[in-house]
Design an enzyme around this catalytic site. Structure first.
Site, short mmCIF file in Angstrom:
data_model
loop_
_atom_site.label_atom_id
_atom_site.label_comp_id
_atom_site.label_asym_id
_atom_site.label_seq_id
_atom_site.Cartn_x
_atom_site.Cartn_y
_atom_site.Cartn_z
N SER D 15 0.81 -1.22 0.00
CA SER D 15 0.00 0.00 0.00
C SER D 15 0.85 1.27 0.00
O SER D 15 0.40 2.31 -0.48
CB SER D 15 -0.94 0.01 1.20
OG SER D 15 -0.20 -0.01 2.40
N ASP D 191 -0.42 6.68 11.24
CA ASP D 191 -0.43 5.32 11.81
C ASP D 191 0.94 4.64 11.76
O ASP D 191 1.02 3.44 11.92
CB ASP D 191 -1.47 4.47 11.08
CG ASP D 191 -1.14 4.27 9.61
OD1 ASP D 191 -0.11 4.81 9.14
OD2 ASP D 191 -1.89 3.58 8.92
N HIS D 194 1.62 4.41 6.81
CA HIS D 194 1.26 5.02 5.52
C HIS D 194 1.66 6.49 5.50
O HIS D 194 0.99 7.31 6.12
CB HIS D 194 -0.24 4.88 5.29
CG HIS D 194 -0.69 3.46 5.25
ND1 HIS D 194 -1.24 2.81 6.32
CD2 HIS D 194 -0.65 2.53 4.26
CE1 HIS D 194 -1.54 1.56 5.99
NE2 HIS D 194 -1.18 1.36 4.75
#
Lengths: 218, 218, 218, 218, 218, 218, 218, 218
Positions: D15, D191, D194
């Site tokens: 991601s 977090d 990311h």
């Protein structure tokens, strides 16, 4: 006018033809025309020649180059048993050679464009009354623009084929160029490719002129 | 053609004129034209008379009868300083007398229609080059239909006023009726009031014919 | 580099600056940067000069010409007490003279552009450490293009003011033109006005070069 | 710089690489880059090296650990015939051992991580000019944090393989750690996994430095 | 248990309390509880003490620091005539000093935190039976983490005030820390601030223990 | 408590169990728990017994009667290799005999209910440590209500099977009935079938009591 | 039948009357009727008595108790100059005393219900031909149900007032109770308050019977 | 009345029957009835004959002509094992001959209509207690309207078949025509094909009269 009673006219092309038509509608059905020149052509043909009952089907598909259009030809065009077929294709064949430069995509050179176009014509001619080829257009006033230059060459191929097969050829680019003598390209569109209502009026007028539309009718 | 360089044409009316135009757009801006006859009129005027640089503004509002239109006249129409104003109004004045029968709404009788229409004309004429009145239309072939009958009377009022004030009058209903000699009403619309692209082509053609549009142009 | 510890940099402009920033976010807050050059400038300044704790606020507003920007200057820019202000404005002042031709909108001529720009500078200079003027850009390779020609003149005004007031001037157009020697305009954007990530990289690089960003940092 | 004319660079990962790219777009097409480091790398490579015409394809997939990435390697990466492949993988292999503790999912231990990574390298090397391995990152300043500790070990495996196969290794974690000497982790992300635009600027800068990008270009 | 028949309990706080409650609902109404600890507290109070008919109102507001909460205190809390008020506040007062470092926002130092908290207590105490202060929490196992360190100090202020005014103090952080001896922080949340159902179970259990909830009931 | 380290608990049922869980999530994953009793059970088990690392999977499916549940048993439940399985089923088997009266649907009589329930138990018992049967519930205070009467009989079947196979039986209906001695059914739900947070707190408390949950823990 | 030519009938009430009507529509306009008993009453009155041209306006508002209805009476009801007014109110006055028990909301006791109802009647009677009071209903077969018991008392108040002022009273509850002798409540609705099409058919039939509707018409 | 205990009535047709029913619902299930005459028929049958427990299933499909309906007959109608089947079909068979004139679609002539209708009847009769044929309708007062004329002929075919097979025939058109003696067509619908609640009340009343519904019931 060249169209006769109950004739079916299929207008094939790319996004300039498509113009947001609803694919799930049946041919010539409600909201099947998009909001570009096909809708105007259909509107004026029906409005002024109601007795001819001409069916107009929009078969433009956004993003199509001639190779993609050729793949859907049987199912999308010939399956409708058209009496007349118009084609306006080529901008994506050229555009991808510019905006696709960093994507390493397969592009369509002039030879492939011509041979595929010829194949489409030869598969179609035996079953129709006639075909009408429209030049692809770039709404750009400078003839020195590289993409315009290339597009003119592709349009020339369409013209050559029209001559060879004795088809009607409509030089939309010439009408656009004449307009750009008076007003700039932003009046007709924002990206030099997709016309607004004014650009589509030019295309529709040129097409209808070419098929012998009698504007003195009311 | 009656329009001159840099003329501003405001086309006022109801939903037949409105046709989904985007209200938040500036006049003559992107997506401000709706997808009806105003878009076609604007398209053809710009396409074939680029040198005139005519501005066309759609000021139709869905649901308007003449009283509602009169209330917004200053802000919506005169504020744009138009050179020409077209008006196509009356269907809701009549329709409400049919579909509103059980709603006990105030309706507009012929006297109120005429006096309000006259007031609009008199407030407008001093500041414009001219006005063009379009007949409201019902897409119904039978002249015995009660609503058609009544609408014809309202249209006649518009015509009388056009004659009185020497305005251009465009008899759209006559064109529609001629069409319905050949094809039925469902070809032009589903509810006899709101035309599709074919119906709007009739209106646009009639309007442009009336203002002296030269269709031999290319 | 010209920026010092705790400096606040406000970057004002039009849609090229705005790039979809979320207006409801506080300045320099989450998703407040848009996804254009401001986001890159903020990213590189923070990434490589973390010890300076520079605050970057995007104050571009889509559609703004210099008159519209001037109206919101106090509330949008000066209220943030910036140490540095960058301005990239002018494309809409020019574009409206082309795409707005049939809309009869008030346009901003060079005199108005210069006097408004000057007013903005004079209201700002007393409270900041410095201002950085970026040329507006058109991503068009031909210098004969009428809009490009006009835009170059407006950019020249920005440059003149920068010289007069001893401000930093960043000639983004020169960088774009150099790029277009190698690749066509469609690589950077689709409409010659709104850049993609590649076009914004050019702007961000030019800006950071101009403020003395040390690229040898890691 | 290591890249040559017409090179294709595929950037694979999870991601952190994906960043919201649109999967339905063709490689290197409009909106295919996501809004993270790949978009910046593509932007700067095109902006400053237009003559090289480098194609950059984002092949990150959110949620991927190395096993999931390995399964799509042929179709997603090798099928593009890349000249260069970059890999940034490992955070999910580690994270699942923490946030997946109560889900009883199969996790990837260091042995499996290394052997799978090796397999990917060996399948890729014969057909490319080179590979660039990026360390996975955790944006956490404390080296005592258990997940950071474990991630460092996985990153070390990537480094060992880079040494063994003489690949370029980019120690992104080291750059992040240096940043965290000055500013806290919330400046770069919410977090710890990311990154925002600032965190991605660190990654893009490190990558471009590692491939010999010449920042003195304009 | 401290609550008596027909008592009204208002639970104030920030996003940890809010948890997606629907603001348009009346207090204690359908979907007014959010899906965090307030919903659990309300559920267990009603389920096991139905004869007490306790009303529970969620008055958490996402993003609130103590200054923002203080501004809405009269309207949001006192207007409900509560018998008991719980407060869980402080994480945003601290967090903004970390994630807001580059936003130059006004932050709440310990002095302001204490004086505002004191003011809230003093305005509330005269009209209620009692107040319950919950420590704000950071779900982070390392006591060396700078934000955790600072939060502990703010929590200590809440505790000091609880002692001074003889209020119930619930040390949620201590329960979280005990949990983190066994399992890592990702089991309870993804960003160390906003708990999932497991984290909220810890809060709800601690709260109910503190008010003398009798878990042997059925 | 009966659960041991690393145990997997699958909670099967109908909409009372489902409660809006996200089906596309992996078992025990983010947002996989719904917002009913399963989420509370998972929350309290993890919060107070972190050292046991119990995995809780919600496998309720809205609309299921026992026949529908039986069809998905292998794929939905046994495939997860659970150590413990809870079942709360029967309300739809009964409800359809009331609200489906005019739909002529196949309903599940007591014999079919018992034999299918037995089959599920026998397929499950060999591979698990134990099963927990929860009575289905109707939140209706009158025992004379025909649907309540019938549901009690179906619940009795579940109890008989629990006795026969020495399974834990949790009489949720008894807890609900006790609650309804104090407060009316509208406090727990609007349709007597689907509980709100208060109703689910009753279920969760009863379940945890039944499995030996130690509420004195903190 | 009691209604005469051109009569206006306004039907006031709560959600049972409202049934999703579109508030932005004019009275008796398209989609203004909701999909409950008002739509059926309007449908049958128009269908079978077209010559009377009765206007029916739905003025139910979801959530209304008699106090809320009283506040909008002038604007919502009297402003329409009705000839007849029907009222179906009371379920929320009662329901809030059950589902609102833990919300500490102000409820409407029988005295307030009666006095407010009386006030509404007295303000209305002088200007109308007549009023029709419908009993509020609970679709619950047991007369021992506490809410049913209380609702019956409120319905009795409506009946008393009808007798006192010689108004038509329609005992909908009696019809519902008769139905529930044959089929259970779930056939008519899911929550015992909001009927489906079958429940609304009972209400519409009872209303039309009460006003002397001649069902032998065709 | 002809219906007996537990009878299943399937009502087949086109959009006039369909009326927005939710296809994913089971037959006779929640929201499966649409909001037209089927919902009214179901409502009144259940409301006044609860002891018969009649199941009513709406199997209208928008757009169907008789050929399309015939194709789904087994799956949609016979598979439900109906005791009674009603059919209201034909408007699309006729309408397509008007609005489909320019679409060159295959239309259904009277011979095909009759033979297909006959086939449907003969496949159905052996397994049902009876069939009820409803005339298709056009809400148009003039019998000279060409589409009305044609529709009357198609309706006559349905009547002939009803006579031949001794089926119940309901002349809905006659009821509509009677209504149009009093009020115009816009009271019942906007497009002369799709009725509103008033038009559907006419259909429902006619149907129920035809099956011997006892309106004196309460």
């Amino acid at each position: 006018m060249i169209f006769e009673k109950d004739d079916i006219l299929v207008m094939a092309g790319d996004s300039v033809t498509d113009c947001g038509r609803m694919y799930e509608q049946p041919p010539a059905g409600w909201r099947s025309f998009g909001d570009g020149y096909v809708s105007m052509v259909d509107g004026f043909l029906a409005a002024l020649y109601p007795e001819l009952r001409i069916m107009v089907a929009n078969k433009g598909v956004s993003g199509d180059d001639i190779l993609l259009m050729e793949k859907r030809w049987d199912k999308d065009v010939l399956a409708l048993n058209p009496d007349w077929v118009s084609i306006m294709i080529g901008i994506n064949d050229v555009w991808r050679q510019f905006d696709g430069l960093l994507m390493h995509v397969q592009t369509v050179d002039q030879q492939a464009f011509k041979s595929t176009y010829r194949s489409i014509i030869e598969r179609t001619l035996p079953t129709v009354k006639g075909m009408i080829l429209l030049s692809p257009i770039m709404i750009e006033q400078s003839n020195d623009n590289p993409m315009k230059k290339m597009l003119v060459e592709y349009a020339h191929i369409a013209k050559e084929l029209a001559v060879e097969y004795k088809l009607i050829y409509v030089d939309i680019q010439a009408r656009i160029d004449a307009f750009l003598q008076e007003l700039n390209e932003f009046i007709l569109c924002s990206d030099r490719v997709h016309p607004n209502n004014k650009g589509h009026a030019i295309i529709a007028k040129a097409f209808l002129d070419a098929v012998g539309f009698d504007w003195t009718r009311t």
